[in-house]
Design a protein around this motif. Sequence first.
Motif, PDB file in Angstrom:
ATOM      1  N   SER A   1      -3.528  -2.335   2.808  1.00 13.46           N
ATOM      2  CA  SER A   1      -2.295  -3.120   2.752  1.00 13.46           C
ATOM      3  C   SER A   1      -2.675  -4.591   2.866  1.00 13.46           C
ATOM      4  O   SER A   1      -3.560  -4.944   3.639  1.00 13.46           O
TER       5      SER A   1
ATOM      6  N   SER B   1      -6.607  -0.932   6.121  1.00 11.71           N
ATOM      7  CA  SER B   1      -5.591  -1.998   6.156  1.00 11.71           C
ATOM      8  C   SER B   1      -5.838  -3.031   7.258  1.00 11.71           C
ATOM      9  O   SER B   1      -5.376  -4.159   7.165  1.00 11.71           O
TER      10      SER B   1
ATOM     11  N   ARG C   1       5.241  -7.474  -0.491  1.00 14.43           N
ATOM     12  CA  ARG C   1       4.876  -6.122  -0.889  1.00 14.43           C
ATOM     13  C   ARG C   1       3.605  -6.132  -1.744  1.00 14.43           C
ATOM     14  O   ARG C   1       3.659  -6.098  -2.976  1.00 14.43           O
TER      15      ARG C   1
ATOM     16  N   ASN D   1      -4.265   3.276  13.064  1.00 15.23           N
ATOM     17  CA  ASN D   1      -2.920   2.846  13.430  1.00 15.23           C
ATOM     18  C   ASN D   1      -2.162   4.095  13.879  1.00 15.23           C
ATOM     19  O   ASN D   1      -2.097   5.046  13.102  1.00 15.23           O
TER      20      ASN D   1
ATOM     21  N   ALA E   1       0.842  -1.201   0.000  1.00 15.95           N
ATOM     22  CA  ALA E   1       0.000   0.000   0.000  1.00 15.95           C
ATOM     23  C   ALA E   1       0.878   1.253   0.000  1.00 15.95           C
ATOM     24  O   ALA E   1       0.486   2.294  -0.519  1.00 15.95           O
ATOM     25  N   SER E   2       2.083   1.133   0.530  1.00 18.40           N
ATOM     26  CA  SER E   2       2.975   2.296   0.604  1.00 18.40           C
ATOM     27  C   SER E   2       3.254   2.875  -0.776  1.00 18.40           C
ATOM     28  O   SER E   2       3.338   4.097  -0.927  1.00 18.40           O
TER      29      SER E   2
ATOM     30  N   ASP F   1      -8.391   4.355   4.742  1.00 17.92           N
ATOM     31  CA  ASP F   1      -7.399   3.279   4.788  1.00 17.92           C
ATOM     32  C   ASP F   1      -7.976   2.176   5.680  1.00 17.92           C
ATOM     33  O   ASP F   1      -8.172   2.358   6.877  1.00 17.92           O
TER      34      ASP F   1
ATOM     35  N   PHE G   1      -0.298   6.636  10.415  1.00 18.34           N
ATOM     36  CA  PHE G   1       0.737   5.896   9.691  1.00 18.34           C
ATOM     37  C   PHE G   1       1.552   6.939   8.921  1.00 18.34           C
ATOM     38  O   PHE G   1       1.008   7.672   8.089  1.00 18.34           O
TER      39      PHE G   1
ATOM     40  N   SER H   1      -0.205  -6.675   3.637  1.00 20.81           N
ATOM     41  CA  SER H   1       0.844  -7.166   4.539  1.00 20.81           C
ATOM     42  C   SER H   1       0.245  -7.720   5.824  1.00 20.81           C
ATOM     43  O   SER H   1       0.665  -8.756   6.319  1.00 20.81           O
ATOM     44  N   LYS H   2      -0.759  -7.001   6.339  1.00 24.11           N
ATOM     45  CA  LYS H   2      -1.265  -7.335   7.663  1.00 24.11           C
ATOM     46  C   LYS H   2      -2.264  -8.483   7.618  1.00 24.11           C
ATOM     47  O   LYS H   2      -2.078  -9.518   8.232  1.00 24.11           O
TER      48      LYS H   2
HETATM   49  C1  LIG Z   1      -2.578   2.133   8.050  1.00 26.24           C
HETATM   50  C2  LIG Z   1      -1.531   1.590   7.128  1.00 26.24           C
HETATM   51  N1  LIG Z   1      -1.679   1.739   5.799  1.00 26.24           N
HETATM   52  C3  LIG Z   1      -0.762   1.270   4.940  1.00 26.24           C
HETATM   53  C4  LIG Z   1       0.364   0.605   5.380  1.00 26.24           C
HETATM   54  C5  LIG Z   1       1.369   0.152   4.365  1.00 26.24           C
HETATM   55  O1  LIG Z   1       1.547  -1.200   4.323  1.00 26.24           O
HETATM   56  P1  LIG Z   1       2.323  -1.937   3.150  1.00 26.24           P
HETATM   57  O2  LIG Z   1       3.096  -0.957   2.383  1.00 26.24           O
HETATM   58  O3  LIG Z   1       3.158  -2.957   3.838  1.00 26.24           O
HETATM   59  O4  LIG Z   1       1.249  -2.586   2.309  1.00 26.24           O
HETATM   60  C6  LIG Z   1       0.559   0.424   6.755  1.00 26.24           C
HETATM   61  C7  LIG Z   1       1.760  -0.275   7.275  1.00 26.24           C
HETATM   62  O5  LIG Z   1       2.006  -0.363   8.449  1.00 26.24           O
HETATM   63  C8  LIG Z   1      -0.417   0.927   7.637  1.00 26.24           C
HETATM   64  O6  LIG Z   1      -0.277   0.797   8.975  1.00 26.24           O
END
Ligand SMILES: Cc1ncc(COP(=O)(O)O)c(C=O)c1O
Length: 375
Positions: free
Chosen positions: A227, A200, A238, A171, A99-100, A198, A121, A229-230
């Motif tokens: 994201s 995530s 990624r 977050n 997501a970054s 967001d 974040f 990732s979580k």
């Molecule tokens: C709220 C939130 N959005 C987006 C991200 C980005 O995650 P990633 O780039 O690993 O997908 C994070 C990562 O901690 C997050 O906490």
Amino acid sequence: MESKTQAAPASGPRAHLFYETSHSPSLVDLVGYERARDIIDFCFIANPYYPTPAMLEDLQRQLPNLIKSYPSGSALLSQKNLAEVLRVNPENLIIGNGASELIVLINMCLIDRIAVPVPTFGEYIEKLRDQRDAELYFLDPADRYTLRLDDYLSWVHRRALKSLLVINPGNPTGQSISLDEMVDFLHRTADLELVIVDESFIDFAGDPIPSLLPLAERFSNVLIVRSMSKHCGVPGLRLGYCYSGNLYVLNRLRRFVPTWNLNTVAQYFLSLLPATDGAYHEGRRRLMGDVRWLQAALESISGIEVYPTGANFVLFKIKGGMTAAELQGRLLDEHQMYVRDCANKLGMDCFHVRVASQGRDKDERLVEALRALVP
Ligand SMILES: Cc1ncc(COP(=O)(O)O)c(C=O)c1O
């Protein structure tokens, strides 16, 4: 930015690394690959129950071929795989290298000035074209950093801002806002140009998942960011995506998505999603149960104040004067556990710690260690 205004902590590589960015350093950065294997990483906010062991074996088998291949140049196949489990239209998705990557693109392509509740974040404020483009809405520590949507929206309107961000669940706070409240909020933000939500951590907020995804097409200014990732437990691959009912907005972003932004391993992982969706939801529900246990167990420790959470992590405040950095150091040295000291997050004091559930057994060990250190 926030890291530069933070007082420099005691010398040593660990402290230096920690305050270099608003993110926590990865455990490997901190202690090296060898020692990292012996430490339980509670900073790591990712689902421990997915991918399944069978999926990991499959990925391992495919790895030599995947490494020697170019990724597909067309994003559509991956979008279809993801859309199938999300039950959305594939054309309304953009998949990013985490997501970054998408947050950077959104900031570059769509945002002039944006309201951002803090703490947040960090990428939402650090990766703007100009950091002054973020209008920071400081949440009140005395109110447990609670985001109250009515107050936030009045503030946004008073400042004549046209874009805003909501992270739900938040977050680092974990605060979860109900679906009804979010829908009501979206009706009241129809005059804005862009509303970024967001989500995530939304997969851990309830069952069924209280996501805006099925409703987003009704709101042309809404862009959902997530994201993977979580909730999918794959931070190293990624993967993240954004979703909107507004194809015009998506196309403005799509022009700048790098070709081959997803690697072959990530694309292969996406192809496994439809057949493993049942296992995913089973793991997700199991983790939600673990988080409920963790939260209740932490609440029984009188030396800390625990914040309510709808995510897969819990934020707490140390009451007795010990700082989060001290607690982090003692957990690492005496118990081989790594937790997130939130002091380098803009808007937070030096007493907040975030711990992500790593499954019941490891969580029990954390609670035991905390009982000894902050009774
Ligand atoms: C709220 C939130 N959005 C987006 C991200 C980005 O995650 P990633 O780039 O690993 O997908 C994070 C990562 O901690 C997050 O906490």
